[in-house]
Scaffold this motif. Sequence first.
Motif, mmCIF file in Angstrom:
data_model
loop_
_atom_site.group_PDB
_atom_site.id
_atom_site.type_symbol
_atom_site.label_atom_id
_atom_site.label_comp_id
_atom_site.label_asym_id
_atom_site.label_seq_id
_atom_site.Cartn_x
_atom_site.Cartn_y
_atom_site.Cartn_z
ATOM 1 N N CYS A 146 0.861 -1.185 0.000
ATOM 2 C CA CYS A 146 0.000 0.000 0.000
ATOM 3 C C CYS A 146 0.900 1.239 0.000
ATOM 4 N N CYS A 188 1.813 2.521 7.315
ATOM 5 C CA CYS A 188 1.752 1.051 7.281
ATOM 6 C C CYS A 188 3.158 0.481 7.528
ATOM 7 N N CYS A 214 4.036 -2.765 5.236
ATOM 8 C CA CYS A 214 4.395 -2.514 3.835
ATOM 9 C C CYS A 214 5.724 -1.773 3.735
ATOM 10 N N CYS A 233 -0.046 -6.329 5.441
ATOM 11 C CA CYS A 233 -0.490 -4.927 5.281
ATOM 12 C C CYS A 233 -1.543 -4.562 6.331
ATOM 13 N N THR A 262 -3.352 -1.543 6.299
ATOM 14 C CA THR A 262 -4.388 -0.589 5.863
ATOM 15 C C THR A 262 -5.419 -1.219 4.921
HETATM 16 ZN ZN LIG Z 1 0.202 -1.638 3.820
#
Ligand SMILES: [Zn+2]
Length: 372
Positions: free
Chosen positions: A94, A99, A102, A110, A112
């Motif tokens: 993302c 995050c 990520c 992830c 989000t």
């Molecule tokens: Zn993420």
Amino acid sequence: MKAVAVFPLSREVKLIEQAEPVITQPDQVKLRMLDVGICGTDKEICTFVYGTPPAHADYLVIGHEALGSVVEVGSAVTHLAPGDLVVPTVRRPCPHARCRSCRAGHQDFCETGDFTERGIKGAHGYLAEFIVDEAQYMNLVPRHLREIAVLVEPLTIIEKAEHQLYGLMQRRPPWIDPAVSERTQGQGHKALVLGAGPVGLLGAMALRTVGFDTVVYSREMEPDPRIAVTQEIGATYLSSQALPTDQLETHIGPIDLVYEAVGHSLLALEVLKALGPNGIYILTGVPGLQTLIEADPATLFREIVLKNQVVLGTVNAGTQAFKAAIADLDVFHQCWPRAVLALMADRIPIEQAAQRVLERPTGIKSIISFQL
Ligand SMILES: [Zn+2]
Ligand SMILES: [Zn+2]
């Protein structure tokens, strides 16, 4: 070039012609696709219950279980060369700074939900003659695995689970044995695999490889190629048509691990009741819409607490799981060559892909092959 795409608005799945992609960044590679596996996720996308086209597109090219051959590399790519065989990862990070997963390169965790997944969510997939992608997401495959490497992606599901499992098994003192490594963690333990589809059978192979006494529990009755694979890898097969879930525990004794690979919530719940003390229950199936069922959460949670049990969900896979899957597939192929080949009895050309994705495979797994 040819590709297979789903059009959610007009509710169509069809073979399309689109321009061949070209390398536009120095860190990209171009692949000629060789094999693409079809699974339940593709079926859900093609029945319009799942899947999202890329932004500003009205269609999504499907396919996420892929094997390709590198045909061209960007000027900054040093670890891959034309002719290399690669399996691409599926999920891409993302864009959010917040995050942590990520940003650390672990987009399979992830936080989000704004990741993309090629062939599934917001990015075109691999069921096309050529694709272009970033070299960092390609996993090099030894040439001798050419015929079976399309199984790497579905195998990553158990690889990611197994990596987490090792940590969880260490929580119980008797399991902290210096002689036990991640490669022998199942010795002396019983595993139940729920479901004899490709994910379940690859899971059973992985569990056998690390020493679990493994039982596969599914609905099929003899004769069935899934049962033959189970027996060939030294696991025991039990049919749910012959043995109801409430007799599992008395029939096979305390279950240390359940690896669920069917996505059927009622069955998953019933089998949870058979999990033994200190047992670990790994859920990998994604249930679709199912009839509401009555449950007794008080009894269920009480058992989980009083028996020190763990229920773990796991989805997608990172680079480590892909590397582990490539290594394990090599081991499976050496131990049980017939069983591995039997998983993919069915190879068909891209022209038949759109209809085949909706049908039940004649073998255990349907593979679209670009070199028939
Ligand atoms: Zn993420
Ligand atoms: Zn899949």
